[in-house]
Scaffold this motif. Structure first.
Motif, mmCIF file in Angstrom:
data_model
loop_
_atom_site.group_PDB
_atom_site.id
_atom_site.type_symbol
_atom_site.label_atom_id
_atom_site.label_comp_id
_atom_site.label_asym_id
_atom_site.label_seq_id
_atom_site.Cartn_x
_atom_site.Cartn_y
_atom_site.Cartn_z
ATOM 1 N N LYS A 24 -5.337 0.323 -1.891
ATOM 2 C CA LYS A 24 -4.702 -1.001 -1.869
ATOM 3 C C LYS A 24 -5.622 -2.072 -2.446
ATOM 4 C CE LYS A 24 -0.622 -0.343 -0.311
ATOM 5 N NZ LYS A 24 0.541 -0.731 -1.165
ATOM 6 N N ASP A 25 -6.914 -1.937 -2.189
ATOM 7 C CA ASP A 25 -7.899 -2.884 -2.722
ATOM 8 C C ASP A 25 -7.842 -2.894 -4.248
ATOM 9 O OD1 ASP A 25 -10.189 -4.312 -3.471
ATOM 10 O OD2 ASP A 25 -11.350 -3.576 -1.788
ATOM 11 N N ILE A 26 -7.879 -1.712 -4.844
ATOM 12 C CA ILE A 26 -7.810 -1.631 -6.302
ATOM 13 C C ILE A 26 -6.484 -2.174 -6.813
ATOM 14 C CG2 ILE A 26 -7.593 0.007 -8.215
ATOM 15 C CD1 ILE A 26 -10.420 -0.461 -7.610
ATOM 16 N N GLU A 27 -5.384 -1.876 -6.112
ATOM 17 C CA GLU A 27 -4.071 -2.382 -6.530
ATOM 18 C C GLU A 27 -4.048 -3.909 -6.544
ATOM 19 O OE1 GLU A 27 -1.173 -0.682 -3.960
ATOM 20 O OE2 GLU A 27 -1.357 1.341 -4.816
ATOM 21 N N PHE A 28 -4.703 -4.529 -5.561
ATOM 22 C CA PHE A 28 -4.798 -5.992 -5.507
ATOM 23 C C PHE A 28 -5.433 -6.529 -6.783
ATOM 24 C CE2 PHE A 28 -7.117 -9.882 -4.637
ATOM 25 C CZ PHE A 28 -6.311 -10.618 -3.785
ATOM 26 N N HIS A 29 -6.559 -5.938 -7.152
ATOM 27 C CA HIS A 29 -7.283 -6.434 -8.323
ATOM 28 C C HIS A 29 -6.587 -6.055 -9.629
ATOM 29 C CE1 HIS A 29 -10.654 -8.061 -6.067
ATOM 30 N NE2 HIS A 29 -10.490 -7.023 -5.260
ATOM 31 N N ASP A 83 -16.795 -1.410 7.805
ATOM 32 C CA ASP A 83 -16.069 -2.610 8.197
ATOM 33 C C ASP A 83 -14.817 -2.726 7.334
ATOM 34 O OD1 ASP A 83 -15.181 -5.017 9.109
ATOM 35 O OD2 ASP A 83 -17.092 -6.068 8.864
ATOM 36 N N LEU A 84 -13.834 -1.896 7.624
ATOM 37 C CA LEU A 84 -12.608 -1.881 6.825
ATOM 38 C C LEU A 84 -11.824 -3.177 6.975
ATOM 39 C CD1 LEU A 84 -11.302 1.767 7.390
ATOM 40 C CD2 LEU A 84 -12.462 0.839 5.383
ATOM 41 N N MET A 85 -11.880 -3.782 8.158
ATOM 42 C CA MET A 85 -11.132 -5.025 8.348
ATOM 43 C C MET A 85 -11.689 -6.126 7.454
ATOM 44 S SD MET A 85 -8.559 -6.447 9.674
ATOM 45 C CE MET A 85 -8.029 -5.412 11.044
ATOM 46 N N ARG A 86 -13.004 -6.163 7.296
ATOM 47 C CA ARG A 86 -13.585 -7.163 6.399
ATOM 48 C C ARG A 86 -13.154 -6.894 4.954
ATOM 49 N NH1 ARG A 86 -19.929 -8.232 4.716
ATOM 50 N NH2 ARG A 86 -19.417 -9.562 2.962
ATOM 51 N N THR A 87 -13.151 -5.615 4.578
ATOM 52 C CA THR A 87 -12.694 -5.255 3.236
ATOM 53 C C THR A 87 -11.305 -5.806 2.983
ATOM 54 O OG1 THR A 87 -14.004 -3.218 3.218
ATOM 55 C CG2 THR A 87 -12.159 -3.323 1.693
ATOM 56 N N ALA A 88 -10.441 -5.709 3.994
ATOM 57 C CA ALA A 88 -9.069 -6.198 3.853
ATOM 58 C C ALA A 88 -8.998 -7.729 3.849
ATOM 59 C CB ALA A 88 -8.199 -5.637 4.972
ATOM 60 N N THR A 89 -9.582 -8.362 4.859
ATOM 61 C CA THR A 89 -9.384 -9.799 5.039
ATOM 62 C C THR A 89 -10.165 -10.660 4.049
ATOM 63 O OG1 THR A 89 -11.101 -9.826 6.759
ATOM 64 C CG2 THR A 89 -8.819 -9.544 7.475
ATOM 65 N N ASP A 90 -11.223 -10.109 3.439
ATOM 66 C CA ASP A 90 -11.942 -10.870 2.413
ATOM 67 C C ASP A 90 -11.011 -11.291 1.275
ATOM 68 O OD1 ASP A 90 -14.394 -10.944 3.609
ATOM 69 O OD2 ASP A 90 -15.315 -9.391 2.369
ATOM 70 N N HIS A 91 -9.946 -10.531 1.073
ATOM 71 C CA HIS A 91 -9.016 -10.856 -0.013
ATOM 72 C C HIS A 91 -8.224 -12.133 0.267
ATOM 73 C CE1 HIS A 91 -10.056 -6.711 -0.866
ATOM 74 N NE2 HIS A 91 -9.598 -6.879 -2.082
ATOM 75 N N ASN A 92 -8.107 -12.495 1.544
ATOM 76 C CA ASN A 92 -7.418 -13.755 1.861
ATOM 77 C C ASN A 92 -8.159 -14.956 1.281
ATOM 78 O OD1 ASN A 92 -5.117 -12.870 3.310
ATOM 79 N ND2 ASN A 92 -6.382 -12.523 5.133
ATOM 80 N N GLU A 93 -9.493 -14.870 1.257
ATOM 81 C CA GLU A 93 -10.293 -15.962 0.687
ATOM 82 C C GLU A 93 -10.052 -16.080 -0.822
ATOM 83 O OE1 GLU A 93 -12.710 -18.191 2.431
ATOM 84 O OE2 GLU A 93 -11.103 -17.513 3.764
ATOM 85 N N ILE A 94 -9.960 -14.935 -1.489
ATOM 86 C CA ILE A 94 -9.680 -14.958 -2.935
ATOM 87 C C ILE A 94 -8.341 -15.625 -3.191
ATOM 88 C CG2 ILE A 94 -9.324 -13.548 -4.999
ATOM 89 C CD1 ILE A 94 -11.090 -11.399 -3.701
ATOM 90 N N ILE A 95 -7.324 -15.234 -2.416
ATOM 91 C CA ILE A 95 -5.987 -15.811 -2.579
ATOM 92 C C ILE A 95 -6.023 -17.312 -2.320
ATOM 93 C CG2 ILE A 95 -3.632 -15.856 -1.675
ATOM 94 C CD1 ILE A 95 -3.990 -12.855 -1.007
ATOM 95 N N LYS A 96 -6.716 -17.714 -1.264
ATOM 96 C CA LYS A 96 -6.764 -19.138 -0.894
ATOM 97 C C LYS A 96 -7.296 -19.993 -2.026
ATOM 98 C CE LYS A 96 -10.003 -20.690 1.915
ATOM 99 N NZ LYS A 96 -10.778 -20.949 3.165
ATOM 100 N N TYR A 97 -8.388 -19.566 -2.633
ATOM 101 C CA TYR A 97 -9.000 -20.382 -3.679
ATOM 102 C C TYR A 97 -8.272 -20.260 -5.023
ATOM 103 C CZ TYR A 97 -12.713 -21.262 -0.360
ATOM 104 O OH TYR A 97 -13.420 -21.672 0.761
ATOM 105 N N LEU A 98 -7.661 -19.115 -5.277
ATOM 106 C CA LEU A 98 -6.813 -19.010 -6.467
ATOM 107 C C LEU A 98 -5.627 -19.955 -6.352
ATOM 108 C CD1 LEU A 98 -6.681 -15.150 -7.170
ATOM 109 C CD2 LEU A 98 -7.613 -16.905 -8.694
#
Length: 219
Positions: free
Chosen positions: A144-149, A185-200
C-alpha cells in the motif's frame, strides 16, 4: 484465416518474465532470504520449464541488483546492509522531491486525488490494526505504501521520473521491508503519509519535502 505463429523468442521472453515474478514473490514472502542460493535446476523443475528462461530471468534480476551472481558460486539473493538501504532511499528522495515540485507548482492534485490518498492511508491503518500475522502485515503495508507513491508519480505527468522510480520498484520494496522490520513501527509507516497529504493539500512544498523525507529516511 491467417494462422498466428508465436515466435520462440517471444515465448522465452514471457517465460523469463514469469520466472522473474516467481523469484521476486519468493523473496518478498521470505522463502528466499538474503543470501539464499537461487538454483536454475530447482526453479526449472518447480515451474516445469527449461533452464533457458530461468537463466535469462536470473541475468535480468542481477542487472537490477536483486540477485548477485559470482563465478563458481552461482546466484543468490542480494544482501542489503544499512548503506544499501540508505542509498536506495536517497535516490528515491531525489526523484520524488522533484515530483512534489511538479505537483505543487502546477497545482495538479484535486480533491478526488486527496480522497484517493486518504483512502490508501486508511487501508494501511486497517491492515496494521488487523489480526493478520505480523509478516503478512509487513508485506501488505509496504504494498500500500508503494501504491500511495506510485499514485503521485503518475499524477505528476513526469513520465521519465515515473519510469525511473518504477525501475527501482522492487529494490524500493526490499529496502522498505528491511527498514520496516528494523523499526517494527508499522503504524508510523502508515500515519506518516497523513503529513504528506496535509502539506500537499496546503501547497506547502518545503514541508511536503520534509514530510516525505521523514517518512522514508528512518535509519
Amino acid at each position: 484465416m491467417t494462422k498466428i505463429v508465436v515466435s520462440n523468442l517471444y515465448q522465452k521472453e514471457n517465460l523469463s518474465h514469469m520466472v522473474q515474478d516467481y523469484i521476486k514473490d519468493l523473496i518478498l514472502r521470505g522463502i528466499y532470504k538474503e543470501g539464499t542460493r537461487v538454483l536454475e535446476t530447482e526453479l526449472a523443475e518447480q515451474l516445469g520449464i527449461s533452464r533457458g528462461p530461468v537463466r535469462e530471468a536470473i541475468k535480468t534480476l542481477e542487472q537490477r541488483g536483486i540477485l548477485t551472481v559470482e563465478a563458481r558460486k552461482g546466484a543468490y539473493v542480494t544482501c542489503f546492509d544499512d548503506n544499501d538501504v540508505q542509498e536506495v532511499f536517497e535516490i528515491r528522495l531525489l526523484l520524488e522531491n522533484s515530483i512534489l515540485e511538479e505537483l505543487i507548482n502546477n497545482e495538479i492534485l484535486t480533491e478526488e486525488d486527496f480522497r484517493a490518498l486518504d483512502q490508501n492511508v486508511d487501508e494501511m491503518i486497517a491492515i496494521v490494526e488487523s489480526d493478520e500475522p505480523y509478516e503478512e502485515k509487513v508485506l501488505a503495508v509496504n504494498k500500500k505504501d508503494i501504491e500511495f507513491h506510485q499514485y503521485l508519480w503518475a499524477r505528476s505527468g513526469s513520465k521519465r521520473k515515473e519510469h525511473m522510480l518504477n525501475d527501482l520498484f522492487f529494490q524500493l520494496r526490499l529496502a522498505m521491508l528491511y527498514d520496516t522490520r528494523v523499526t517494527e513501527d508499522l503504524m508510523r509507516t502508515a500515519t506518516d503519509h497523513n503529513e504528506i497529504i496535509k502539506y500537499l493539500r496546503a501547497g506547502d512544498l518545503a514541508n511536503s519535502k520534509k514530510a516525505l523525507e521523514d517518512s522514508i529516511i528512518t535509519m
